[in-house]
Design a protein around this motif. Structure first.
Motif, PDB file in Angstrom:
ATOM      1  N   THR A  34     -25.818  25.427 -48.554  1.00 28.85           N
ATOM      2  CA  THR A  34     -27.196  25.092 -48.900  1.00 28.85           C
ATOM      3  C   THR A  34     -27.814  26.145 -49.804  1.00 28.85           C
ATOM      4  OG1 THR A  34     -27.484  23.919 -46.801  1.00 28.85           O
ATOM      5  CG2 THR A  34     -29.487  24.615 -47.960  1.00 28.85           C
ATOM      6  N   GLU A  35     -27.604  27.403 -49.479  1.00 31.99           N
ATOM      7  CA  GLU A  35     -28.204  28.474 -50.266  1.00 31.99           C
ATOM      8  C   GLU A  35     -27.598  28.551 -51.667  1.00 31.99           C
ATOM      9  OE1 GLU A  35     -30.892  30.310 -49.333  1.00 31.99           O
ATOM     10  OE2 GLU A  35     -30.869  28.819 -47.726  1.00 31.99           O
ATOM     11  N   THR A  36     -26.302  28.314 -51.766  1.00 34.58           N
ATOM     12  CA  THR A  36     -25.667  28.324 -53.089  1.00 34.58           C
ATOM     13  C   THR A  36     -26.226  27.206 -53.956  1.00 34.58           C
ATOM     14  OG1 THR A  36     -23.623  29.239 -52.164  1.00 34.58           O
ATOM     15  CG2 THR A  36     -23.476  28.187 -54.321  1.00 34.58           C
ATOM     16  N   TRP A  37     -26.331  26.016 -53.384  1.00 39.94           N
ATOM     17  CA  TRP A  37     -26.854  24.871 -54.138  1.00 39.94           C
ATOM     18  C   TRP A  37     -28.310  25.109 -54.538  1.00 39.94           C
ATOM     19  CZ3 TRP A  37     -24.602  20.477 -55.981  1.00 39.94           C
ATOM     20  CH2 TRP A  37     -25.480  19.499 -56.491  1.00 39.94           C
ATOM     21  N   THR A  38     -29.082  25.696 -53.628  1.00 40.14           N
ATOM     22  CA  THR A  38     -30.502  25.923 -53.891  1.00 40.14           C
ATOM     23  C   THR A  38     -30.719  26.872 -55.063  1.00 40.14           C
ATOM     24  OG1 THR A  38     -31.049  25.555 -51.559  1.00 40.14           O
ATOM     25  CG2 THR A  38     -32.666  26.768 -52.896  1.00 40.14           C
ATOM     26  N   HIS A  39     -29.936  27.921 -55.136  1.00 37.27           N
ATOM     27  CA  HIS A  39     -30.193  28.957 -56.140  1.00 37.27           C
ATOM     28  C   HIS A  39     -29.368  28.813 -57.417  1.00 37.27           C
ATOM     29  CE1 HIS A  39     -31.789  30.856 -52.439  1.00 37.27           C
ATOM     30  NE2 HIS A  39     -32.664  31.379 -53.282  1.00 37.27           N
ATOM     31  N   TYR A  40     -28.222  28.143 -57.351  1.00 34.82           N
ATOM     32  CA  TYR A  40     -27.385  28.025 -58.546  1.00 34.82           C
ATOM     33  C   TYR A  40     -27.253  26.600 -59.061  1.00 34.82           C
ATOM     34  CZ  TYR A  40     -26.092  32.858 -57.599  1.00 34.82           C
ATOM     35  OH  TYR A  40     -26.135  34.212 -57.380  1.00 34.82           O
ATOM     36  N   GLY A  41     -27.726  25.629 -58.281  1.00 41.26           N
ATOM     37  CA  GLY A  41     -27.728  24.253 -58.758  1.00 41.26           C
ATOM     38  C   GLY A  41     -26.420  23.517 -58.583  1.00 41.26           C
ATOM     39  N   ASP A  42     -25.354  24.197 -58.184  1.00 39.59           N
ATOM     40  CA  ASP A  42     -24.071  23.557 -57.890  1.00 39.59           C
ATOM     41  C   ASP A  42     -23.286  24.493 -56.986  1.00 39.59           C
ATOM     42  OD1 ASP A  42     -22.481  25.452 -59.472  1.00 39.59           O
ATOM     43  OD2 ASP A  42     -23.358  24.452 -61.218  1.00 39.59           O
ATOM     44  N   LEU A  43     -22.079  24.076 -56.610  1.00 43.75           N
ATOM     45  CA  LEU A  43     -21.281  24.870 -55.670  1.00 43.75           C
ATOM     46  C   LEU A  43     -20.191  25.690 -56.355  1.00 43.75           C
ATOM     47  CD1 LEU A  43     -20.888  22.303 -52.735  1.00 43.75           C
ATOM     48  CD2 LEU A  43     -22.519  24.196 -52.947  1.00 43.75           C
ATOM     49  N   SER A  44     -20.218  25.749 -57.693  1.00 44.24           N
ATOM     50  CA  SER A  44     -19.187  26.514 -58.400  1.00 44.24           C
ATOM     51  C   SER A  44     -19.324  28.015 -58.140  1.00 44.24           C
ATOM     52  CB  SER A  44     -19.267  26.242 -59.905  1.00 44.24           C
ATOM     53  OG  SER A  44     -20.523  26.666 -60.424  1.00 44.24           O
ATOM     54  N   ARG A  45     -20.516  28.462 -57.730  1.00 46.19           N
ATOM     55  CA  ARG A  45     -20.731  29.887 -57.461  1.00 46.19           C
ATOM     56  C   ARG A  45     -20.687  30.203 -55.971  1.00 46.19           C
ATOM     57  NH1 ARG A  45     -23.328  32.288 -61.741  1.00 46.19           N
ATOM     58  NH2 ARG A  45     -22.518  34.213 -60.825  1.00 46.19           N
ATOM     59  N   LEU A  46     -20.102  29.308 -55.167  1.00 47.87           N
ATOM     60  CA  LEU A  46     -20.074  29.522 -53.718  1.00 47.87           C
ATOM     61  C   LEU A  46     -19.349  30.816 -53.356  1.00 47.87           C
ATOM     62  CD1 LEU A  46     -20.577  28.583 -50.803  1.00 47.87           C
ATOM     63  CD2 LEU A  46     -18.468  27.221 -50.962  1.00 47.87           C
ATOM     64  N   ASP A  47     -18.177  31.012 -53.927  1.00 50.94           N
ATOM     65  CA  ASP A  47     -17.423  32.228 -53.617  1.00 50.94           C
ATOM     66  C   ASP A  47     -18.199  33.472 -54.050  1.00 50.94           C
ATOM     67  OD1 ASP A  47     -14.824  33.645 -52.916  1.00 50.94           O
ATOM     68  OD2 ASP A  47     -15.041  34.214 -55.028  1.00 50.94           O
ATOM     69  N   PHE A  48     -18.814  33.403 -55.231  1.00 48.58           N
ATOM     70  CA  PHE A  48     -19.605  34.526 -55.726  1.00 48.58           C
ATOM     71  C   PHE A  48     -20.782  34.807 -54.788  1.00 48.58           C
ATOM     72  CE2 PHE A  48     -23.284  35.911 -58.292  1.00 48.58           C
ATOM     73  CZ  PHE A  48     -22.801  37.124 -58.755  1.00 48.58           C
ATOM     74  N   TYR A  49     -21.458  33.751 -54.324  1.00 49.65           N
ATOM     75  CA  TYR A  49     -22.601  33.934 -53.430  1.00 49.65           C
ATOM     76  C   TYR A  49     -22.164  34.592 -52.121  1.00 49.65           C
ATOM     77  CZ  TYR A  49     -26.810  32.912 -50.741  1.00 49.65           C
ATOM     78  OH  TYR A  49     -27.945  33.036 -49.967  1.00 49.65           O
ATOM     79  N   CYS A  50     -21.036  34.148 -51.586  1.00 55.94           N
ATOM     80  CA  CYS A  50     -20.553  34.732 -50.327  1.00 55.94           C
ATOM     81  C   CYS A  50     -20.139  36.193 -50.518  1.00 55.94           C
ATOM     82  CB  CYS A  50     -19.380  33.911 -49.793  1.00 55.94           C
ATOM     83  SG  CYS A  50     -19.840  32.259 -49.216  1.00 55.94           S
ATOM     84  N   ARG A  51     -19.501  36.490 -51.648  1.00 57.65           N
ATOM     85  CA  ARG A  51     -19.069  37.871 -51.884  1.00 57.65           C
ATOM     86  C   ARG A  51     -20.255  38.805 -52.061  1.00 57.65           C
ATOM     87  NH1 ARG A  51     -17.136  38.706 -56.386  1.00 57.65           N
ATOM     88  NH2 ARG A  51     -16.944  36.652 -57.368  1.00 57.65           N
ATOM     89  N   THR A  52     -21.217  38.406 -52.857  1.00 54.12           N
ATOM     90  CA  THR A  52     -22.350  39.297 -53.127  1.00 54.12           C
ATOM     91  C   THR A  52     -23.261  39.457 -51.919  1.00 54.12           C
ATOM     92  OG1 THR A  52     -23.543  37.397 -54.080  1.00 54.12           O
ATOM     93  CG2 THR A  52     -22.372  38.860 -55.607  1.00 54.12           C
TER      94      THR A  52
END
Length: 500
Positions: free
Chosen positions: A461-479
């Motif tokens: 949910t947080e990845t979609w909310t801030h990046y607009g798609d799930l392509s940055r999911l791994d990046f969001y979890c890492r950071t």
């Protein structure tokens, strides 16, 4: 045949021909094989003799050179003629002057310090490098516009020059050089009857180097790699002064370099996901190094091989800054180890060998931090900021230990070891330019944004909310260091980051 009184009497001291510069008379004597009558007729009617070295002014920048020689076979023309080119000078404003010349000279001073030891017959000489080149020129201009051409050249010498806005001397022999006019340029002109004129200008040009560092947009990782090779070569040259002919001295060097090799190999073994080909290359280099140590190779050979291993890993492109941190830790360990070795050494000869060894290994370990840093593909400005700190800290550690090494070999009057200026200057330039390059890249990277989670949520949910798609999911979890159960439910009140 014309009457005798119509021909010039060259024996008369006040005849116009006696006042023509010797260069012109030599040029006339080299006009080829012609009959005496033809030569007399040419001499009588000529008004604009050519100098021995005459450049075709209508030629393009390719610098065509003609030399007046007797009419002989082309194969007998001196080889040096093909290596000469037209002399040309361009001022900071762009004013261009082409000039003629008779002779060329250059000089370059050696910077050497002499230390006289009190109450001793000993004198210590220190090679402190070389100054830049000095080009002393006497140039001249001929022809119907020789005066105005000389005036333009003379005026261009008095423009505003700085190391970053120099003149460019296209030297007939020694390449294109950034220079600044020095001293008092002098202009002299002589005119004779019959329209013969020559304007001479004597000037001293001194080579200059830019004092400014390039902008990040003009820098590249390959530029830092070139600087690394230059540091490698200069520091190795200084390391040749190590004295290890005795068995005791070589045994101490061998023990020291084995400890430093362990630091390097330990760092390499800890690198994750190193490309197979690179690891195989490093393993081969390490095997060669260990063989060289066992076979008793010279210190320069062994240091060079260890430096090659350090450079090989640093030049490999990386996706994270982990290798940069590894190089920083390696450099810090290396520098600390040398500090202990120098402090525990018992003789000045041993300390001098260690100082020369450290100058190479410390410089190579420090510049490797910069070289590896510019080969990383960064995702955020935070990553760049951390690497900039690593580069600054590594350089500070290197300088501190270098100063300590020099102090350990000083008696208050003179020192046996002065850190090499070229190595230090090139290392500073590599660190400075590496940081400039990273700062330039950082402007195009995402900047950090923080927020507090007001209600329970999850990574998707947080990845979609801030990046607009799930392509940055791994990046969001890492950071955000989201692992385990937090992937399913992130508790309220958690501080999170995203990058925009």
């Amino acid at each position: 045949m014309p009457d005798r009184k119509c021909r010039p009497d060259l024996r008369q001291p006040d005849h116009i021909w006696r006042r023509v510069p010797i260069l012109f008379r030599v040029a006339f004597s080299l006009r080829g094989l012609r009959s005496p009558r033809a030569r007399r007729r040419s001499l009588h009617h000529s008004r604009r003799p050519r100098p021995a070295f005459a450049f075709i002014r209508e030629a393009p920048v390719s610098d065509i050179l003609t030399l007046d020689l007797p009419a002989v076979d082309a194969a007998s023309v001196p080889a040096f003629v093909s290596r000469l080119r037209a002399g040309r000078f361009t001022s900071p404003s762009g004013a261009e002057s082409s000039f003629l010349f008779d002779s060329l000279s250059r000089s370059r001073a050696k910077k050497t310090a002499v230390h006289e030891v009190v109450d001793s017959d000993e004198t210590i000489l220190q090679d402190m490098g070389s100054s830049l080149h000095v080009f002393a020129l006497e140039v001249y201009f001929v022809g119907e516009n020789c005066d105005t051409e000389a005036d333009a050249f003379y005026a261009s010498l008095y423009e505003r020059y700085t190391p970053d806005a120099p003149g460019i001397l296209n030297h007939p022999r020694w390449g294109d050089v950034a220079v600044i006019p020095f001293g008092s340029p002098e202009q002299n002109e002589s005119f004779t009857g019959g329209g013969v004129g020559i304007a001479r200008i004597t000037v001293e040009f001194r080579e200059t180097k830019s004092q400014a560092f390039g902008q990040g947009s003009k820098l590249s990782a390959s530029g830092i790699a070139d600087a690394t090779k230059k540091i490698d070569a200069n520091a190795l040259e200084r390391a040749q002064k190590m004295v290890t002919e005795s068995k005791v001295a070589y045994a101490k060097f061998k023990a020291s370099i084995k400890r430093k090799t362990s630091i390097v190999t330990g760092f390499i073994d800890g690198i994750k996901d190193l490309i197979t080909d690179v690891r195989e290359e490093v393993d081969a280099l390490t095997a060669d190094l260990l063989s060289a140590i066992d076979e008793g190779a010279t210190p320069v050979v062994i240091l060079s091989q260890l430096g090659q291993i350090i450079q090989t890993i640093a030049a490999v492109p990386q996706t994270t800054a982990d290798v940069v941190m590894g190089y920083y830790n390696m450099a810090a360990s290396m520098i600390g180890e040398y500090g202990d070795d120098i402090a525990n050494s018992s003789t000045s000869a041993e300390r001098l060998n260690l100082a020369l060894e450290y100058q190479y290994m410390g410089a190579m370990s420090t510049v490797a931090v910069a070289l590896s840093a510019v080969n990383v593909s960064y995702e955020t400005r935070d990553d760049v900021a951390g690497v900039l700190d690593d580069m600054t800290d590594a350089y500070a550690l290197y300088l501190a230990q270098m100063a300590a090494a020099s102090a350990s070999l000083s008696n208050g009057i003179a020192t046996l070891f002065v850190p090499d200026h070229d190595v230090g200057s090139d290392l500073y330039g590599a660190i400075y330019n590496g940081q400039a390059l990273l700062l330039d890249r950082a402007f195009s990277l995402a900047s950090r944004r923080t927020y507090i989670l007001r209600a329970p949520s999850d990574a998707l949910t947080e990845t979609w909310t801030h990046y607009g798609d799930l392509s940055r999911l791994d990046f969001y979890c890492r950071t955000n260091k989201i692992v385990g159960a937090e992937f399913v439910e992130i508790p309220a009140g958690r501080e999170l980051v995203w990058y925009a």
